[in-house]
Design an enzyme around this catalytic site. Structure first.
Site, mmCIF file in Angstrom:
data_model
loop_
_atom_site.group_PDB
_atom_site.id
_atom_site.type_symbol
_atom_site.label_atom_id
_atom_site.label_comp_id
_atom_site.label_asym_id
_atom_site.label_seq_id
_atom_site.Cartn_x
_atom_site.Cartn_y
_atom_site.Cartn_z
ATOM 1 N N LYS A 26 -5.003 -3.463 -11.506
ATOM 2 C CA LYS A 26 -5.841 -2.275 -11.316
ATOM 3 C C LYS A 26 -5.773 -1.330 -12.514
ATOM 4 O O LYS A 26 -6.770 -0.680 -12.860
ATOM 5 C CB LYS A 26 -5.432 -1.548 -10.035
ATOM 6 C CG LYS A 26 -5.772 -2.308 -8.753
ATOM 7 C CD LYS A 26 -7.253 -2.608 -8.629
ATOM 8 C CE LYS A 26 -7.613 -3.139 -7.260
ATOM 9 N NZ LYS A 26 -9.052 -3.482 -7.140
ATOM 10 N N TYR A 28 -0.555 -6.315 -8.533
ATOM 11 C CA TYR A 28 -1.727 -5.522 -8.132
ATOM 12 C C TYR A 28 -1.882 -4.276 -8.994
ATOM 13 O O TYR A 28 -2.975 -3.966 -9.478
ATOM 14 C CB TYR A 28 -1.569 -5.143 -6.660
ATOM 15 C CG TYR A 28 -2.675 -4.315 -6.080
ATOM 16 C CD1 TYR A 28 -3.903 -4.887 -5.745
ATOM 17 C CD2 TYR A 28 -2.495 -2.949 -5.834
ATOM 18 C CE1 TYR A 28 -4.920 -4.120 -5.180
ATOM 19 C CE2 TYR A 28 -3.496 -2.184 -5.273
ATOM 20 C CZ TYR A 28 -4.708 -2.774 -4.948
ATOM 21 O OH TYR A 28 -5.705 -2.002 -4.394
#
Length: 305
Positions: free
Chosen positions: A162, A158
């Site tokens: 991002k 993640y």
């Protein structure tokens, strides 16, 4: 205050059946934009559309999992077929597969990167092609995270996705400038299914759902609030008042809005003829390594229960 009027604009918001994505879609519709709602769950997507139309908005649902070029084309084509154009894309869709490095599988990594990073890329590419054909500019809003800015324990996939999204926003802001398409990454912080798993936040979220307001120590001190608190940034960025805002990472949550810095050199040292390993070992503690940068999302500074 200036009026934010998006009448005649058309937006696609990925992952907008619930949570932050739904809040973005509602905010866009409330300011006059027509919205293509996207989710992988048809019932959730249709309920989101119902909430928008019952509030006086104009919306349709497109049920597809983002990540592939085909999914991106479907979203853009739906906007054009239903509403005649595309002006705004918000890439919000995402999933989590949290594990520490030595326990994370290839499937855990690939699933998150496909949805967040590749999904942002494919959707933005399809939107950019359409917006360039229209020749009237446009807005790409890429949804980032504090994890992508600072890293976060257990979120290799993640955080990497991002961080990549923030880098893509900077790159695309340059590539699409001539076409008058702005590109920004937003960094929302809100009470969602993800943050409610953080023990420090859990009791406050539970109290909020029982009707109690979040205290200032959260809303101001941590910039933490509801998904709706994060939503206003999207119609602002889609408006004519933000035509000069591009290539930025903008945080929002609770009562707080903030501009994140871009990575940059903060200290340098020089050695005539270049550096040896021994010279680096000697100089590091008192030169470039004297004040190392911190990592991770700081723990919230909340009063003890």
């Amino acid at each position: 205050m200036p009026l934010i009027d998006l009448t005649g604009k058309v937006a696609v918001v990925t992952g907008s059946g619930r949570g932050l994505g739904l809040a973005y879609a509602q905010a866009l519709a409330a300011h006059g934009a027509s919205v293509v709602v996207n989710d992988v769950d048809e019932a959730v997507a249709e309920q989101a559309v119902k909430s928008l139309t019952e509030a006086g908005g104009n919306a349709v649902a497109e049920v597809v999992a983002v990540g592939t070029a085909e999914a991106a084309d479907r979203l853009v084509d739906r906007a054009v077929t239903e509403f005649g154009r595309l002006d705004v894309l918000v890439t919000n869709a995402g999933i989590l597969r949290d594990k520490v490095l030595w326990k994370m599988t290839d499937d855990d990594f690939d699933a998150v990167v496909t949805t967040h990073l590749k999904g942002t890329f494919t959707c933005a590419r399809a939107a950019a092609v359409r917006m360039r054909e229209q020749g009237e500019g446009g807005t790409l809003v890429l949804v980032g995270s504090p994890a992508g800015q600072r890293g976060n324990f257990g979120q290799t996939n993640y955080a990497a996705a991002k961080a990549g999204i923030a880098a893509m926003a900077r790159t695309w802001s340059m590539e699409l400038a001539r076409a008058r398409i702005t590109v920004n990454a937003i960094v929302p912080v809100a009470a969602t299914a993800m943050t409610e798993t953080i023990p420090a936040f859990a009791p406050y979220i539970e109290a909020m759902r029982a009707g109690e307001p979040l205290p200032d120590v959260l809303r101001k001190g941590e910039g933490f609030g509801t998904p709706e608190d994060c939503a206003a940034l999207v119609p602002f960025l889609a408006s004519e008042h933000a035509r000069s805002v591009t290539g930025q990472c903008i945080g929002i949550g609770g009562d707080k809005v903030a501009l994140w810095s871009h990575p940059q050199e903060i200290r340098a040292a020089y050695a005539d003829g270049g550096w040896s390993a021994e010279a680096l070992a000697d100089a590091w503690p008192t030169s470039v390594g004297a004040e190392p940068q911190t990592v991770g999302i700081p723990a919230p500074k909340l009063p003890e229960a």
